[in-house]
Design an enzyme around this catalytic site. Structure first.
Site, PDB file in Angstrom:
ATOM      1  N   LYS A 239      22.373 -80.779  -1.954  1.00 24.45           N
ATOM      2  CA  LYS A 239      21.846 -79.416  -2.161  1.00 24.45           C
ATOM      3  C   LYS A 239      20.350 -79.479  -2.495  1.00 24.45           C
ATOM      4  O   LYS A 239      19.805 -78.566  -3.115  1.00 24.45           O
ATOM      5  CB  LYS A 239      22.610 -78.706  -3.276  1.00 24.45           C
ATOM      6  N   ARG A 240      19.702 -80.562  -2.092  1.00 28.36           N
ATOM      7  CA  ARG A 240      18.249 -80.738  -2.278  1.00 28.36           C
ATOM      8  C   ARG A 240      17.854 -80.604  -3.749  1.00 28.36           C
ATOM      9  O   ARG A 240      16.815 -80.065  -4.098  1.00 28.36           O
ATOM     10  CB  ARG A 240      17.455 -79.741  -1.421  1.00 28.36           C
TER      11      ARG A 240
ATOM     12  N   ALA B  87      14.689 -78.230  -4.763  1.00 26.39           N
ATOM     13  CA  ALA B  87      14.559 -76.948  -4.045  1.00 26.39           C
ATOM     14  C   ALA B  87      14.568 -75.769  -5.003  1.00 26.39           C
ATOM     15  O   ALA B  87      14.662 -74.619  -4.553  1.00 26.39           O
ATOM     16  CB  ALA B  87      15.687 -76.812  -3.031  1.00 26.39           C
TER      17      ALA B  87
ATOM     18  N   LEU C  70      20.261 -70.882  -5.617  1.00 23.23           N
ATOM     19  CA  LEU C  70      20.270 -69.460  -5.263  1.00 23.23           C
ATOM     20  C   LEU C  70      21.684 -68.912  -5.089  1.00 23.23           C
ATOM     21  O   LEU C  70      21.880 -67.694  -5.105  1.00 23.23           O
ATOM     22  CB  LEU C  70      19.465 -69.241  -3.980  1.00 23.23           C
TER      23      LEU C  70
ATOM     24  N   GLY D 254      11.880 -73.220  -9.043  1.00 27.72           N
ATOM     25  CA  GLY D 254      12.251 -73.856 -10.310  1.00 27.72           C
ATOM     26  C   GLY D 254      11.959 -75.349 -10.336  1.00 27.72           C
ATOM     27  O   GLY D 254      11.804 -75.936 -11.417  1.00 27.72           O
TER      28      GLY D 254
ATOM     29  N   GLU E 223       8.630 -75.475 -11.585  1.00 25.87           N
ATOM     30  CA  GLU E 223       8.661 -75.131 -13.017  1.00 25.87           C
ATOM     31  C   GLU E 223       9.070 -76.352 -13.848  1.00 25.87           C
ATOM     32  O   GLU E 223       8.496 -76.615 -14.908  1.00 25.87           O
ATOM     33  CB  GLU E 223       9.619 -73.953 -13.254  1.00 25.87           C
TER      34      GLU E 223
ATOM     35  N   GLU F 212       9.721 -67.482  -4.839  1.00 28.82           N
ATOM     36  CA  GLU F 212      10.307 -66.316  -5.527  1.00 28.82           C
ATOM     37  C   GLU F 212       9.773 -65.010  -4.935  1.00 28.82           C
ATOM     38  O   GLU F 212      10.505 -64.037  -4.784  1.00 28.82           O
ATOM     39  CB  GLU F 212       9.980 -66.367  -7.029  1.00 28.82           C
TER      40      GLU F 212
HETATM   41  C1  1HE Z   1      20.209 -74.718  -1.656  1.00 29.61           C
HETATM   42  C2  1HE Z   1      18.890 -74.497  -2.121  1.00 29.61           C
HETATM   43  C3  1HE Z   1      18.731 -73.622  -3.225  1.00 29.61           C
HETATM   44  C4  1HE Z   1      18.793 -75.846  -0.444  1.00 29.61           C
HETATM   45  N1  1HE Z   1      19.837 -73.074  -3.752  1.00 29.61           N
HETATM   46  N2  1HE Z   1      21.266 -74.148  -2.229  1.00 29.61           N
HETATM   47  N3  1HE Z   1      14.250 -72.072  -3.769  1.00 29.61           N
HETATM   48  C5  1HE Z   1      14.016 -71.802  -2.471  1.00 29.61           C
HETATM   49  O1  1HE Z   1      13.854 -70.671  -2.058  1.00 29.61           O
HETATM   50  C6  1HE Z   1      14.003 -72.994  -1.561  1.00 29.61           C
HETATM   51  C7  1HE Z   1      15.184 -72.917  -0.625  1.00 29.61           C
HETATM   52  N4  1HE Z   1      15.392 -74.174   0.129  1.00 29.61           N
HETATM   53  C8  1HE Z   1      14.636 -74.503   1.207  1.00 29.61           C
HETATM   54  O2  1HE Z   1      13.692 -73.823   1.587  1.00 29.61           O
HETATM   55  C9  1HE Z   1      15.055 -75.755   1.946  1.00 29.61           C
HETATM   56  O3  1HE Z   1      16.413 -76.053   1.581  1.00 29.61           O
HETATM   57  C10 1HE Z   1      14.164 -76.985   1.615  1.00 29.61           C
HETATM   58  C11 1HE Z   1      12.788 -76.809   2.253  1.00 29.61           C
HETATM   59  C12 1HE Z   1      14.029 -77.219   0.113  1.00 29.61           C
HETATM   60  C13 1HE Z   1      14.838 -78.256   2.183  1.00 29.61           C
HETATM   61  O4  1HE Z   1      15.105 -78.075   3.570  1.00 29.61           O
HETATM   62  P1  1HE Z   1      16.163 -79.047   4.307  1.00 29.61           P
HETATM   63  O5  1HE Z   1      16.117 -78.712   5.767  1.00 29.61           O
HETATM   64  O6  1HE Z   1      15.929 -80.468   3.889  1.00 29.61           O
HETATM   65  O7  1HE Z   1      17.621 -78.671   3.688  1.00 29.61           O
HETATM   66  P2  1HE Z   1      18.537 -77.399   4.010  1.00 29.61           P
HETATM   67  O8  1HE Z   1      19.324 -77.665   5.261  1.00 29.61           O
HETATM   68  O9  1HE Z   1      17.779 -76.134   3.953  1.00 29.61           O
HETATM   69  O10 1HE Z   1      19.523 -77.390   2.747  1.00 29.61           O
HETATM   70  C14 1HE Z   1      20.555 -78.357   2.577  1.00 29.61           C
HETATM   71  C15 1HE Z   1      21.636 -77.728   1.715  1.00 29.61           C
HETATM   72  O11 1HE Z   1      21.086 -77.420   0.434  1.00 29.61           O
HETATM   73  C16 1HE Z   1      22.126 -76.399   2.282  1.00 29.61           C
HETATM   74  O12 1HE Z   1      23.478 -76.270   1.897  1.00 29.61           O
HETATM   75  P3  1HE Z   1      24.675 -76.576   2.940  1.00 29.61           P
HETATM   76  O13 1HE Z   1      25.925 -76.336   2.142  1.00 29.61           O
HETATM   77  O14 1HE Z   1      24.474 -75.621   4.098  1.00 29.61           O
HETATM   78  O15 1HE Z   1      24.500 -78.016   3.354  1.00 29.61           O
HETATM   79  C17 1HE Z   1      21.303 -75.372   1.535  1.00 29.61           C
HETATM   80  O16 1HE Z   1      21.926 -74.111   1.445  1.00 29.61           O
HETATM   81  C18 1HE Z   1      21.243 -76.027   0.168  1.00 29.61           C
HETATM   82  N5  1HE Z   1      20.102 -75.547  -0.603  1.00 29.61           N
HETATM   83  N6  1HE Z   1      18.043 -75.202  -1.343  1.00 29.61           N
HETATM   84  C19 1HE Z   1      21.060 -73.327  -3.258  1.00 29.61           C
HETATM   85  N7  1HE Z   1      17.533 -73.386  -3.759  1.00 29.61           N
HETATM   86  C20 1HE Z   1      14.302 -70.189 -13.044  1.00 29.61           C
HETATM   87  S1  1HE Z   1      13.928 -69.161 -11.815  1.00 29.61           S
HETATM   88  C21 1HE Z   1      13.464 -70.130 -10.477  1.00 29.61           C
HETATM   89  C22 1HE Z   1      13.550 -69.312  -9.217  1.00 29.61           C
HETATM   90  C23 1HE Z   1      13.514 -70.165  -7.998  1.00 29.61           C
HETATM   91  O17 1HE Z   1      13.526 -71.376  -8.054  1.00 29.61           O
HETATM   92  S2  1HE Z   1      13.470 -69.322  -6.531  1.00 29.61           S
HETATM   93  C24 1HE Z   1      13.181 -70.537  -5.328  1.00 29.61           C
HETATM   94  C25 1HE Z   1      14.480 -71.077  -4.787  1.00 29.61           C
END
Ligand code: 1HE
Length: 255
Positions: A23-24, A60, A64, A107, A110, A130
């Site tokens: 889940k990165r 990541a 979410l 995060g 963060e 975000e």
């Molecule tokens: C996740 C998450 C996540 C990956 N929550 N499951 N963060 C974001 O908005 C970043 C969202 N993630 C991405 O943009 C990409 O995943 C990455 C650029 C980080 C990596 O890409 P990649 O191609 O290596 O991986 P992927 O295919 O996108 O993800 C692999 C799996 O991880 C996939 O799940 P699967 O079950 O389909 O294999 C994704 O859904 C999962 N995954 N990122 C949940 N963030 C205290 S407040 C803080 C507020 C925030 O941090 S908001 C920013 C959130």
């Protein structure tokens, strides 16, 4: 201890690995509470900690998948939980070095910003998605990130979804060190060895007093500095180090 965190003590250094590569290293409650527990109970003898991530990304950010289920009050408690956990890192008992690679976003940034030193491998990229997800930072970025890169850059990152790559990230202050891919942990361990060798009072002052001085009005800051300097120089360890230097037995600057 949650299997999502791997903790290993190597002499005076504690290695803490985010271990959710599928889940990165997205940060769910279990991981955040696990980090809070680890940094609330640093074993005696540990003098520095290193945080890094398994797999192709540091983190990541917030998991979410849990976000859709919360109302405003639950969201408030959740954000405060992150604050408590990351405060344990910033204001704990030992300096913490983060090793970054791949995504260091939301995060994840963060978490990195709560650490005292950031070492970024060349694959690192930084973002605060975000803004694009329709939410707001909740893990302390509003307070910590502008101190690294300034208000204008953080505002731009959130308004436009701007991504900083490793080189530019280092230039603007997101990381203090940038290294070749795969060499981050080695560099962090080298730095951790130096940090661990410092006088305890110096490390305490840098972690707990300097940030308060920076936030304080000038007069209070200067007084806190004088008090800290006086206490630090009074310690037997400081006097021994100064004697060693004057006797030609200590390293010179840069050695
Ligand atoms: C996740 C998450 C996540 C990956 N929550 N499951 N963060 C974001 O908005 C970043 C969202 N993630 C991405 O943009 C990409 O995943 C990455 C650029 C980080 C990596 O890409 P990649 O191609 O290596 O991986 P992927 O295919 O996108 O993800 C692999 C799996 O991880 C996939 O799940 P699967 O079950 O389909 O294999 C994704 O859904 C999962 N995954 N990122 C949940 N963030 C205290 S407040 C803080 C507020 C925030 O941090 S908001 C920013 C959130």
């Amino acid at each position: 201890m949650t299997p999502l965190l791997h903790v290993e003590q190597r002499n005076t250094i504690l290695l803490v690995k985010l271990n959710r590569p599928d889940k990165r290293n997205a940060l769910n409650d279990e991981l955040i509470l696990g980090l809070e527990a680890v940094f609330s109970t640093i074993p005696d003898g540990v003098r520095c900690a290193v945080i890094y991530g398994e797999g192709s990304h540091f983190s990541a950010g917030l998991d979410l998948s849990a976000l859709t289920e919360r109302d405003a009050v639950q969201g408030l408690h959740h954000s405060r939980m992150w604050h408590r956990a990351l405060d344990r890192i910033q204001f704990g008992t030992v300096p913490v070095i983060a090793v970054l690679h791949g995504a260091c976003v939301g995060g994840g940034l963060e978490l990195a910003a709560a650490c005292h030193i950031r070492v970024a491998e060349n694959s690192t990229f930084y973002a605060l998605p975000e803004g694009q997800r329709g939410i707001f930072v909740g893990g302390g970025a509003s307070v910590r990130v502008p101190k690294l890169i300034g208000l204008a850059r953080m505002t731009d990152m959130m308004l436009t979804g701007r991504v900083y790559q490793a080189e530019e990230g280092e230039r603007i202050g997101l990381a203090q060190y940038r290294v070749e891919e795969g060499l981050g942990l080695e560099k962090a361990l080298e730095l951790a060895g130096k940090v661990a060798g410092n006088a305890g009072m110096t490390n305490y002052a840098l972690m707990h007093i300097l940030p308060r001085i920076v936030d304080a009005p000038q007069e209070q800051g200067l007084l806190m500095e004088s008090l800290t300097a006086a206490i630090a120089q009074d310690a037997p360890e400081a006097k021994a180090r100064l004697r060693d230097f004057l006797a030609g037995k200590a390293k010179k600057v840069g050695e």
